[in-house]
Scaffold this active site. Sequence first.
Site, PDB file in Angstrom:
ATOM      1  N   HIS A 291      24.059  23.451  33.601  1.00  0.00           N
ATOM      2  CA  HIS A 291      23.962  23.818  32.190  1.00  0.00           C
ATOM      3  C   HIS A 291      24.530  22.672  31.347  1.00  0.00           C
ATOM      4  O   HIS A 291      25.626  22.172  31.630  1.00  0.00           O
ATOM      5  CB  HIS A 291      24.826  25.046  31.890  1.00  0.00           C
ATOM      6  CG  HIS A 291      24.435  26.306  32.599  1.00  0.00           C
ATOM      7  ND1 HIS A 291      23.812  27.359  31.971  1.00  0.00           N
ATOM      8  CD2 HIS A 291      24.599  26.711  33.896  1.00  0.00           C
ATOM      9  CE1 HIS A 291      23.616  28.356  32.826  1.00  0.00           C
ATOM     10  NE2 HIS A 291      24.083  27.979  34.018  1.00  0.00           N
TER      11      HIS A 291
ATOM     12  N   HIS B   8      21.226  24.486  39.376  1.00  0.00           N
ATOM     13  CA  HIS B   8      20.977  24.110  37.986  1.00  0.00           C
ATOM     14  C   HIS B   8      22.280  23.774  37.300  1.00  0.00           C
ATOM     15  O   HIS B   8      23.303  24.406  37.532  1.00  0.00           O
ATOM     16  CB  HIS B   8      20.256  25.229  37.219  1.00  0.00           C
ATOM     17  CG  HIS B   8      20.905  26.574  37.312  1.00  0.00           C
ATOM     18  ND1 HIS B   8      20.805  27.387  38.432  1.00  0.00           N
ATOM     19  CD2 HIS B   8      21.674  27.255  36.426  1.00  0.00           C
ATOM     20  CE1 HIS B   8      21.467  28.511  38.217  1.00  0.00           C
ATOM     21  NE2 HIS B   8      22.016  28.448  37.013  1.00  0.00           N
TER      22      HIS B   8
HETATM   23  P1  AMP Z   1      23.430  31.059  36.092  1.00  0.00           P
HETATM   24  O1  AMP Z   1      24.249  32.238  35.671  1.00  0.00           O
HETATM   25  O2  AMP Z   1      24.251  29.796  36.166  1.00  0.00           O
HETATM   26  O3  AMP Z   1      22.635  31.321  37.363  1.00  0.00           O
HETATM   27  O4  AMP Z   1      22.426  30.798  34.907  1.00  0.00           O
HETATM   28  C1  AMP Z   1      21.098  31.155  34.918  1.00  0.00           C
HETATM   29  C2  AMP Z   1      20.566  30.863  33.531  1.00  0.00           C
HETATM   30  O5  AMP Z   1      19.150  30.916  33.573  1.00  0.00           O
HETATM   31  C3  AMP Z   1      21.038  31.847  32.456  1.00  0.00           C
HETATM   32  O6  AMP Z   1      21.781  31.153  31.459  1.00  0.00           O
HETATM   33  C4  AMP Z   1      19.728  32.417  31.912  1.00  0.00           C
HETATM   34  O7  AMP Z   1      19.749  32.631  30.530  1.00  0.00           O
HETATM   35  C5  AMP Z   1      18.719  31.355  32.313  1.00  0.00           C
HETATM   36  N1  AMP Z   1      17.348  31.825  32.477  1.00  0.00           N
HETATM   37  C6  AMP Z   1      16.912  32.897  33.210  1.00  0.00           C
HETATM   38  N2  AMP Z   1      15.570  33.008  33.129  1.00  0.00           N
HETATM   39  C7  AMP Z   1      15.149  31.992  32.330  1.00  0.00           C
HETATM   40  C8  AMP Z   1      13.875  31.563  31.867  1.00  0.00           C
HETATM   41  N3  AMP Z   1      12.742  32.217  32.193  1.00  0.00           N
HETATM   42  N4  AMP Z   1      13.808  30.468  31.075  1.00  0.00           N
HETATM   43  C9  AMP Z   1      14.931  29.804  30.745  1.00  0.00           C
HETATM   44  N5  AMP Z   1      16.171  30.155  31.155  1.00  0.00           N
HETATM   45  C10 AMP Z   1      16.282  31.231  31.931  1.00  0.00           C
END
Ligand code: AMP
Length: 137
Positions: free
Chosen positions: A102, A100
């Site tokens: 950001h 993913h």
């Molecule tokens: P990372 O640390 O790059 O793996 O980021 C994962 C991101 O996913 C974090 O910023 C979380 O806030 C986001 N996240 C986790 N669960 C959800 C969800 N159900 N809907 C939207 N974002 C999410």
Amino acid sequence: MSETVFSKIIRGELPSHTVYEDEHVLAFLDIHPVSPGHTLVIPKNTDAHTIFDISESDWLAVTKVVRMLASAIEKATDADGINLMMNNREHAGQVVDHPHIHIIPRFKGDTHPQWSHKTYKEGKDIEVREKIKKALS
Ligand code: AMP
């Protein structure tokens, strides 16, 4: 195949605030935003975990959407800039095991920390440059 919270969002088993969707890509608001409009862009394909194993076609599809959304998000949030970020593997801060990117709106005077920079010791830049070139071959 990775089974994560994002797989559930892709399958519609968990709610999300979708801002864009096509055959291969989904983009939705991060549930814990760094700033309003913070968006995650993901491939719908659940085979990969990181930049290291995502297919070229999924990567191209995702980055095409990232480029398009960056402008829309900057405009929609009246941001002064945008950070793009991708965490790959646990020690780089990855929590969700699905690739993913950001998209994070930034605002003049916001307090989010910038990268800290260092200086190479004598010869270390050459050493690391050569290691990277060797790893490419
Ligand atoms: P990372 O640390 O790059 O793996 O980021 C994962 C991101 O996913 C974090 O910023 C979380 O806030 C986001 N996240 C986790 N669960 C959800 C969800 N159900 N809907 C939207 N974002 C999410």
